[in-house]
Design a protein around this motif. Structure first.
Motif, short mmCIF file in Angstrom:
data_model
loop_
_atom_site.label_atom_id
_atom_site.label_comp_id
_atom_site.label_asym_id
_atom_site.label_seq_id
_atom_site.Cartn_x
_atom_site.Cartn_y
_atom_site.Cartn_z
N VAL A 158 0.86 -1.18 0.00
CA VAL A 158 0.00 0.00 0.00
C VAL A 158 0.90 1.24 0.00
O VAL A 158 1.57 1.54 0.98
CB VAL A 158 -0.95 0.01 1.21
CG1 VAL A 158 -1.94 1.17 1.10
CG2 VAL A 158 -1.70 -1.31 1.32
N VAL A 184 -0.33 1.10 8.19
CA VAL A 184 -1.08 0.02 7.56
C VAL A 184 -0.95 -1.26 8.39
O VAL A 184 0.16 -1.72 8.66
CB VAL A 184 -0.60 -0.21 6.12
CG1 VAL A 184 -1.44 -1.30 5.46
CG2 VAL A 184 -0.69 1.08 5.30
N ALA A 187 -3.47 -5.70 4.73
CA ALA A 187 -3.53 -5.31 3.33
C ALA A 187 -3.94 -6.50 2.47
O ALA A 187 -3.65 -7.66 2.80
CB ALA A 187 -2.19 -4.76 2.86
N VAL A 218 -5.77 -2.24 -4.35
CA VAL A 218 -5.49 -2.76 -3.02
C VAL A 218 -6.59 -2.33 -2.06
O VAL A 218 -7.32 -1.36 -2.31
CB VAL A 218 -4.12 -2.28 -2.47
CG1 VAL A 218 -2.98 -2.78 -3.33
CG2 VAL A 218 -4.08 -0.75 -2.36
N ALA A 220 -7.07 -2.05 2.46
CA ALA A 220 -6.26 -2.07 3.67
C ALA A 220 -7.06 -1.59 4.86
O ALA A 220 -8.09 -0.92 4.73
CB ALA A 220 -5.02 -1.20 3.50
#
Length: 237
Positions: A158, A184, A187, A218, A220
């Protein structure tokens, strides 16, 4: 030669809104995010960028949906439409359009970060296999982003460039970035994400900047620290 945006920066709307929301930095304990990044045609990118920045190479756009569970103005959701660009050598994502589901969040964003989202309904559904968001961006256009979450990945996938806003200033434009730190925690590489549109017209920026070829997607779960806007020096750009 780098190709500049085609929007006259001096004619951009002035964002000047008052808000009682606390000054940045804002600490966000948890946010669920979806990002889809995709190629867009060069003419579409340039038509939606100010003239004080240059387009990225290759040209790309990004749609992000952020479901913030907490903030100084309470929980809120935000959907962002952005175009990749450069200010001198600094890569950034120019904010073309945004939607939030809270008037308090809209006013705080406008007061502290100088872009003005519209207020609309943003629905986010999350289960063990996917995150699906749908939101109204105005003029009868609904956008839906579906992100599978079955392919867990390292949090390092990410990646973020700073958000960029431009305001008119002294017959040209003044650029500022919105620094944000991202912690993060989970993910997913959502290769089969989809971005779909219902209604609206071809003149709408969300349609003008629709995907011509997917690059990556993506999802997350993260914490965020959103800092105060910081001016970007344009000398030598």
């Amino acid at each position: 030669m780098p190709e500049s945006g085609l929007i006259d920066s001096s004619g951009l709307p002035v964002v000047n809104v008052e808000s009682d929301a606390p000054e940045p930095p804002w600490e966000i304990g948890e946010a669920v995010v979806q990002h889809i990044t995709y190629e867009i045609p060069v003419p579409s990118a340039r038509r939606n960028l100010p003239d004080i920045v240059t387009r990225s190479a290759p040209t790309y756009g990004r749609v992000s949906v952020i479901d913030r569970a907490d903030s100084p103005v309470g929980p809120y959701r935000e959907a962002l439409l952005m175009v990749g660009c450069r200010v001198g050598l600094i890569p950034a994502l120019y904010v073309v359009d945004a939607v939030v589901d809270s008037e308090a969040a809209r006013d705080a964003i406008a007061a502290h970060w100088r872009y003005l989202p519209s207020v609309g309904e943003i629905n986010v559904e999350r289960d063990d296999d996917a995150i699906t968001s749908s939101f109204d961006v105005g003029d009868g256009l609904t956008v839906t982003l579906h992100s599978p979450t079955t392919d867990a990945a390292a949090v390092a996938i990410v990646r973020y460039d700073p958000l960029l806003v431009v305001q008119p200033s002294n017959g040209s434009g003044a650029a500022s970035e919105i620094p944000c730190e991202h912690d993060v925690r989970q993910a997913w590489l959502s290769r089969s994400s989809t971005l779909s549109y219902e209604g609206g017209s071809r003149r709408h920026p969300w349609i003008q900047l629709r995907s011509s070829n997917a690059i990556t997607a993506v999802a997350a779960v993260e914490g965020q620290t959103i800092e105060a806007a910081a001016a970007i020096e344009l000398t030598g750009a």
